[in-house]
Design a protein around this motif. Structure first.
Motif, PDB file in Angstrom:
ATOM      1  N   LYS A 184      -1.303   7.928  -7.001  1.00  0.00           N
ATOM      2  CA  LYS A 184      -2.555   8.025  -6.003  1.00  0.00           C
ATOM      3  C   LYS A 184      -3.640   8.409  -6.748  1.00  0.00           C
ATOM      4  O   LYS A 184      -3.509   9.390  -7.540  1.00  0.00           O
ATOM      5  CB  LYS A 184      -1.876   9.281  -5.118  1.00  0.00           C
ATOM      6  CG  LYS A 184      -2.866   9.384  -3.819  1.00  0.00           C
ATOM      7  CD  LYS A 184      -2.073  10.731  -3.061  1.00  0.00           C
ATOM      8  CE  LYS A 184      -3.143  11.448  -2.178  1.00  0.00           C
ATOM      9  NZ  LYS A 184      -2.345  12.608  -1.421  1.00  0.00           N
ATOM     10  N   LEU A 193      -6.554   5.432  -3.637  1.00  0.00           N
ATOM     11  CA  LEU A 193      -5.961   4.264  -3.577  1.00  0.00           C
ATOM     12  C   LEU A 193      -4.476   4.735  -3.792  1.00  0.00           C
ATOM     13  O   LEU A 193      -4.013   5.312  -4.938  1.00  0.00           O
ATOM     14  CB  LEU A 193      -6.227   3.486  -4.916  1.00  0.00           C
ATOM     15  CG  LEU A 193      -6.022   2.141  -5.001  1.00  0.00           C
ATOM     16  CD1 LEU A 193      -6.578   1.297  -4.063  1.00  0.00           C
ATOM     17  CD2 LEU A 193      -6.376   1.516  -6.240  1.00  0.00           C
ATOM     18  N   VAL A 194      -3.590   4.166  -2.782  1.00  0.00           N
ATOM     19  CA  VAL A 194      -2.034   4.601  -3.293  1.00  0.00           C
ATOM     20  C   VAL A 194      -1.469   3.174  -3.311  1.00  0.00           C
ATOM     21  O   VAL A 194      -1.484   2.378  -2.668  1.00  0.00           O
ATOM     22  CB  VAL A 194      -1.626   5.204  -1.811  1.00  0.00           C
ATOM     23  CG1 VAL A 194      -0.114   5.464  -1.926  1.00  0.00           C
ATOM     24  CG2 VAL A 194      -2.197   6.493  -1.663  1.00  0.00           C
ATOM     25  N   CYS A 195      -0.553   3.345  -4.577  1.00  0.00           N
ATOM     26  CA  CYS A 195       0.001   2.161  -5.132  1.00  0.00           C
ATOM     27  C   CYS A 195       1.398   2.322  -4.478  1.00  0.00           C
ATOM     28  O   CYS A 195       2.205   3.246  -4.309  1.00  0.00           O
ATOM     29  CB  CYS A 195       0.350   2.233  -6.417  1.00  0.00           C
ATOM     30  SG  CYS A 195       1.157   0.691  -7.012  1.00  0.00           S
ATOM     31  N   GLU A 196       1.984   0.810  -3.938  1.00  0.00           N
ATOM     32  CA  GLU A 196       3.090   0.920  -3.353  1.00  0.00           C
ATOM     33  C   GLU A 196       4.383   0.589  -4.178  1.00  0.00           C
ATOM     34  O   GLU A 196       5.389   0.524  -3.916  1.00  0.00           O
ATOM     35  CB  GLU A 196       2.999   0.005  -1.836  1.00  0.00           C
ATOM     36  CG  GLU A 196       2.259   0.445  -0.879  1.00  0.00           C
ATOM     37  CD  GLU A 196       1.928  -0.355   0.029  1.00  0.00           C
ATOM     38  OE1 GLU A 196       2.277  -1.700   0.145  1.00  0.00           O
ATOM     39  OE2 GLU A 196       1.216  -0.070   1.385  1.00  0.00           O
ATOM     40  N   LYS A 234      -6.786  -2.739  -7.479  1.00  0.00           N
ATOM     41  CA  LYS A 234      -5.612  -2.766  -8.528  1.00  0.00           C
ATOM     42  C   LYS A 234      -5.256  -1.198  -8.575  1.00  0.00           C
ATOM     43  O   LYS A 234      -6.239  -0.352  -8.964  1.00  0.00           O
ATOM     44  CB  LYS A 234      -6.290  -3.260  -9.676  1.00  0.00           C
ATOM     45  CG  LYS A 234      -5.301  -3.868 -10.731  1.00  0.00           C
ATOM     46  CD  LYS A 234      -6.002  -4.665 -11.764  1.00  0.00           C
ATOM     47  CE  LYS A 234      -5.127  -5.737 -12.272  1.00  0.00           C
ATOM     48  NZ  LYS A 234      -5.537  -6.816 -12.792  1.00  0.00           N
ATOM     49  N   CYS A 235      -4.069  -0.997  -8.900  1.00  0.00           N
ATOM     50  CA  CYS A 235      -3.652   0.169  -9.213  1.00  0.00           C
ATOM     51  C   CYS A 235      -3.781   0.358 -10.653  1.00  0.00           C
ATOM     52  O   CYS A 235      -3.489  -0.107 -11.556  1.00  0.00           O
ATOM     53  CB  CYS A 235      -2.164   0.390  -9.100  1.00  0.00           C
ATOM     54  SG  CYS A 235      -1.420   1.882  -9.760  1.00  0.00           S
ATOM     55  N   ASP A 275      -0.368  -4.111  -4.821  1.00  0.00           N
ATOM     56  CA  ASP A 275       0.171  -3.767  -3.419  1.00  0.00           C
ATOM     57  C   ASP A 275      -0.308  -2.365  -3.199  1.00  0.00           C
ATOM     58  O   ASP A 275       0.493  -1.445  -3.555  1.00  0.00           O
ATOM     59  CB  ASP A 275       1.705  -3.926  -3.562  1.00  0.00           C
ATOM     60  CG  ASP A 275       2.096  -5.393  -3.328  1.00  0.00           C
ATOM     61  OD1 ASP A 275       1.450  -5.841  -2.289  1.00  0.00           O
ATOM     62  OD2 ASP A 275       3.044  -5.788  -3.966  1.00  0.00           O
ATOM     63  N   THR A 276      -1.432  -2.141  -2.795  1.00  0.00           N
ATOM     64  CA  THR A 276      -2.018  -0.876  -2.766  1.00  0.00           C
ATOM     65  C   THR A 276      -2.576  -0.631  -1.243  1.00  0.00           C
ATOM     66  O   THR A 276      -2.959  -1.554  -0.473  1.00  0.00           O
ATOM     67  CB  THR A 276      -3.176  -0.418  -3.722  1.00  0.00           C
ATOM     68  OG1 THR A 276      -4.120  -1.632  -3.444  1.00  0.00           O
ATOM     69  CG2 THR A 276      -2.726  -0.557  -4.904  1.00  0.00           C
ATOM     70  N   LYS A 277      -3.043   0.499  -0.921  1.00  0.00           N
ATOM     71  CA  LYS A 277      -3.689   0.841   0.180  1.00  0.00           C
ATOM     72  C   LYS A 277      -4.618   1.848   0.060  1.00  0.00           C
ATOM     73  O   LYS A 277      -4.470   2.604  -0.913  1.00  0.00           O
ATOM     74  CB  LYS A 277      -2.745   0.896   1.472  1.00  0.00           C
ATOM     75  CG  LYS A 277      -1.732   1.982   1.375  1.00  0.00           C
ATOM     76  CD  LYS A 277      -0.935   2.366   2.631  1.00  0.00           C
ATOM     77  CE  LYS A 277      -0.133   3.537   2.250  1.00  0.00           C
ATOM     78  NZ  LYS A 277       1.057   3.628   3.060  1.00  0.00           N
TER      79      LYS A 277
END
Ligand SMILES: [Zn+2]
Length: 145
Positions: free
Chosen positions: A139, A131-134, A111-112, A119-121
């Motif tokens: 970040k 954690l980068v949030c799309e 979770k962002c 929607d993160t990676k």
């Protein structure tokens, strides 16, 4: 033994509760317009806990099964290994404990923290993890497992 008789004993009650909980879907939240719902399938076999659809759970969260497994082992203090679709934990984890661990994992690694999006990676930069949030582009630093 009938269910009615079974729930009269404490152990039986826990067993029934465990069975009921294992069939309840666990709603994680929304990723884009897709609702993420997990249905952990958990078996208890003597002293082992087996999550039969573990790979699918990790994929729904868009994470490597090995990463999720590492978190579960670390947080529960019980060693676990991924084999095919399954996670095998050496020790007993109740369904409720497992679901709780998934929630903690999502909070920390999916979770962002800025917008709450799922929607993160995870990206690695040098020796750091983020954690980068799309959705919002935030970040956020995360710990290395
Ligand atoms: Zn975000």
């Amino acid at each position: 033994m009938s269910w009615e008789n079974l729930i009269r004993t404490k152990e039986g009650y826990v067993k029934v509760l465990d069975k009921v909980l294992s069939t309840l879907p666990q709603t994680i939240g929304k990723a884009g317009d897709r609702l993420i719902v997990l249905k952990p399938e958990i078996l208890h076999e003597s002293r082992r806990t087996i999550v039969t659809n573990f790979k699918e759970l990790a994929e729904k969260l868009n994470r490597e099964p090995a990463h999720l497994a590492k978190f579960i082992s670390k947080e529960s203090g019980k060693p676990g290994s991924v084999g095919g679709e399954r996670l095998i934990i050496q020790g007993r984890l109740t369904n409720e404990e497992f679901r709780r661990l998934i929630e903690l994992y999502v909070r920390e690694f999916v979770k962002c923290p800025v917008c709450g999006g799922l929607d993160t990676k995870i990206v690695s930069e040098r020796r750091l993890r983020f954690l980068v949030c799309e959705v919002c582009g935030a970040k956020s630093p995360i710990r290395k497992l």
